[in-house]
Design a protein around this motif. Structure first.
Motif, PDB file in Angstrom:
ATOM      1  N   ASN A  42       0.833  -1.203   0.000  1.00  0.00           N
ATOM      2  CA  ASN A  42       0.000   0.000   0.000  1.00  0.00           C
ATOM      3  C   ASN A  42       0.867   1.254   0.000  1.00  0.00           C
ATOM      4  OD1 ASN A  42      -2.263   1.652   0.139  1.00  0.00           O
ATOM      5  ND2 ASN A  42      -2.344   1.555   2.354  1.00  0.00           N
ATOM      6  N   SER A  92       2.230   1.759  -3.459  1.00  0.00           N
ATOM      7  CA  SER A  92       1.190   2.284  -4.333  1.00  0.00           C
ATOM      8  C   SER A  92       0.984   3.785  -4.104  1.00  0.00           C
ATOM      9  CB  SER A  92      -0.113   1.521  -4.088  1.00  0.00           C
ATOM     10  OG  SER A  92      -1.144   2.049  -4.851  1.00  0.00           O
ATOM     11  N   ARG A 126      -2.545  -2.196  -6.268  1.00  0.00           N
ATOM     12  CA  ARG A 126      -3.918  -2.147  -5.742  1.00  0.00           C
ATOM     13  C   ARG A 126      -4.652  -3.456  -6.007  1.00  0.00           C
ATOM     14  NH1 ARG A 126      -4.757   1.584  -1.900  1.00  0.00           N
ATOM     15  NH2 ARG A 126      -3.623   3.434  -2.472  1.00  0.00           N
TER      16      ARG A 126
END
Length: 165
Positions: free
Chosen positions: A95, A98, A150
C-alpha cells in the motif's frame, strides 16, 4: 542391507492405485491471480529501478528540478517497500508503494509532462525529446505499478490471513 519404507513394501488400500490425489493439487483461482500479478509487477519494479538510476544521473549531471527530485525520492522510498512487501506478502508495504507511485510519481511527472508539452519548447534542444520520453515512461510505469499493487492488495484482502505489517 538396504532399508525400505513400509509404505513401499506394504499393501495398498483396496480400490486405489495411488493416483487419486489429483483433486488436492488444484490451486484456488484467487491465488493463481496473486501469482500472476506478482509476475507482472516484477518487471515494472525492475524498469522503475532503471528509471531511478536515470533520474539520479540526470539530477547530478544535467539538471536539478523539483519534479525529478520528488520522483526520485518516491522511487527511493517506494521500491524497497514493494521489494520487501512482495517478499513478505505485506499489505501495508505494498500500500505504501502504491501511494508513493501516485503521490511522488504521477503528480510530479504529470506536471513535468505538461510543462514539457505545453511550456516553452523543450523539444528544440537534443535532450528535450529524451526528457519527454523518460517522463512518459516514468508516468506509464507508475500507473501500471499503482494499478497492479492495488489489484494485489485487493486479492490479498479477499483471501484473508496475510500480514498487515
Amino acid at each position: 542391507r538396504e532399508r525400505k519404507m513400509a509404505s513401499r513394501t506394504g499393501t495398498r488400500v483396496g480400490g486405489t492405485d495411488g493416483s487419486d490425489y489429483s483433486h488436492r493439487e488444484k490451486v484456488a483461482p484467487q491465488y493463481q491471480r496473486i501469482v500472476e500479478i506478482k509476475r507482472k509487477l516484477k518487471p515494472v519494479i525492475l524498469l522503475q529501478t532503471i528509471c531511478l538510476i536515470s533520474l539520479l544521473i540526470n539530477l547530478v549531471l544535467v539538471y536539478h528540478t523539483t519534479t525529478a527530485s520528488l520522483t526520485a525520492a518516491g522511487f527511493l522510498i517506494g521500491l524497497p517497500c514493494i521489494y520487501f512487501g512482495l517478499k513478505k506478502n505485506s499489505i501495508a508495504l505494498v500500500n505504501f508503494y502504491s501511494t508513493c507511485c501516485v503521490v511522488f510519481g504521477l503528480f510530479p511527472m504529470s506536471f513535468r509532462m505538461y510543462k514539457l508539452l505545453f511550456g516553452p519548447s523543450m523539444l528544440a534542444y537534443p535532450g528535450g525529446l529524451i526528457l519527454t520520453v523518460e517522463t512518459g515512461l516514468i508516468l506509464l510505469l507508475n500507473v501500471i505499478g499503482a494499478y497492479l499493487a492495488r489489484a494485489l492488495m485487493s486479492l490479498w484482502m479477499r483471501s484473508g490471513g496475510l500480514s498487515q505489517k
